[in-house]
Design an enzyme around this catalytic site. Sequence first.
Site, PDB file in Angstrom:
ATOM      1  N   GLY A 145      73.280   4.563  44.505  1.00  0.00           N
ATOM      2  CA  GLY A 145      74.261   5.397  43.837  1.00  0.00           C
ATOM      3  C   GLY A 145      74.282   5.131  42.342  1.00  0.00           C
ATOM      4  N   CYS A 146      74.877   6.053  41.596  1.00  0.00           N
ATOM      5  CA  CYS A 146      74.867   5.949  40.132  1.00  0.00           C
ATOM      6  C   CYS A 146      75.692   4.760  39.640  1.00  0.00           C
ATOM      7  CB  CYS A 146      75.346   7.254  39.514  1.00  0.00           C
ATOM      8  SG  CYS A 146      76.911   7.888  40.157  1.00  0.00           S
ATOM      9  N   TYR A 147      76.928   4.632  40.135  1.00  0.00           N
ATOM     10  CA  TYR A 147      77.746   3.482  39.732  1.00  0.00           C
ATOM     11  C   TYR A 147      77.086   2.178  40.162  1.00  0.00           C
ATOM     12  CZ  TYR A 147      81.997   6.065  38.357  1.00  0.00           C
ATOM     13  OH  TYR A 147      82.924   6.863  37.718  1.00  0.00           O
ATOM     14  N   ALA A 148      76.532   2.180  41.369  1.00  0.00           N
ATOM     15  CA  ALA A 148      75.901   0.967  41.882  1.00  0.00           C
ATOM     16  C   ALA A 148      74.719   0.558  41.014  1.00  0.00           C
ATOM     17  CB  ALA A 148      75.459   1.177  43.325  1.00  0.00           C
ATOM     18  N   ALA A 150      74.126   1.179  37.742  1.00  0.00           N
ATOM     19  CA  ALA A 150      74.569   0.624  36.460  1.00  0.00           C
ATOM     20  C   ALA A 150      75.184  -0.759  36.637  1.00  0.00           C
ATOM     21  CB  ALA A 150      75.570   1.572  35.802  1.00  0.00           C
TER      22      ALA A 150
END
Length: 341
Positions: A145-148, A150
């Site tokens: 995932g995107c948050y994961a 970063a």
Amino acid sequence: MQVALVGVTGYSGMVLYRLLKQHPEIDRIQLYGHVGATTVALKTVAAMYQKETAVIRPFDATAIMRDNAIVFFATSAGITRQLALPFIAAHFPVIDLSGDFRLHDPEQYQRWYQRDPASATALAQASYGLADMPAPLSTYIANPGCYATATLLGLAPLAQQQLVEPTSIVVDAKSGLSGAGKRATAASHYVAVNDNLSLYKLNQHQHIPEMMQQLQQWWSAISAIEFTTTLIPVTRGIMTTIYAKAKSALTTTQVRAAFTATYHEQPFVQVLPTGMPTLKDVVGSNNCALGVDYNPVTNTIVVVSVIDNLMKGAAGQAVQNFNRYFDFAVTAGLPTLPVFP
């Protein structure tokens, strides 16, 4: 090489299609939908596709495996789980941008996604494709995932080298509107978002368990993190500001050296020699830019990690995993410079 893409109407699918079209190792892309039983012209989907001659075919697992070397799923959580089983059974290469196969524990998926999970046997076939932390890949690659992405890239050196108190990690993450998806909601309406910041899914974001799963593989002492997400009025980009107490007194130079040692062979991860990154440093590229600092007064390490949520956080990382899987040049088909101004 011919590849298949299931889902080209969402933001991640749109960006992925563009990247695949310019990839030097790809000759042709076959597009598939997951609803409807008729073939439709891509140019009817959005004005940006008016010059495209491609069509979107009805989903057909047999045809996909017969005609293509790999399939990309740019579909929503809950959809891929229903479509993926034939590919898993056949050990056919898949790169999945949804969250359906990121978690090893079906009960965790049920809890965080509020959907029925794939079976434990199916989940066990997937590998977590954090592309800048190379690990063996199975034929089924669960794109992070995107948050994961970063957050994990910002925490990896601290966790792997055990530089911080494992229970002290706080992550303040902020995302642009495209991270909320294409479907409009009251929370993503222009009037609600413009000139505003809004916290959402406090301690409930579905990327938390995949972050914990990976962090505990690096260092089992990390039992939890404090993780908050804020919607900000920009189109693309994620900035995570990470705070953690150092296990012993350090200097900023020592912290930066730990990050440089971790990422010196990764062309898409940039550890800044001074200062902190901004969204403009990465948007439009597949890069992750990292800035670090150490506050001796509070004994706190601060890490700022920025990515483009649709590139490194989705489509770009999917192509990076594609390159890894087929042993292509790691940067093939991927932009290394941001769009600026």
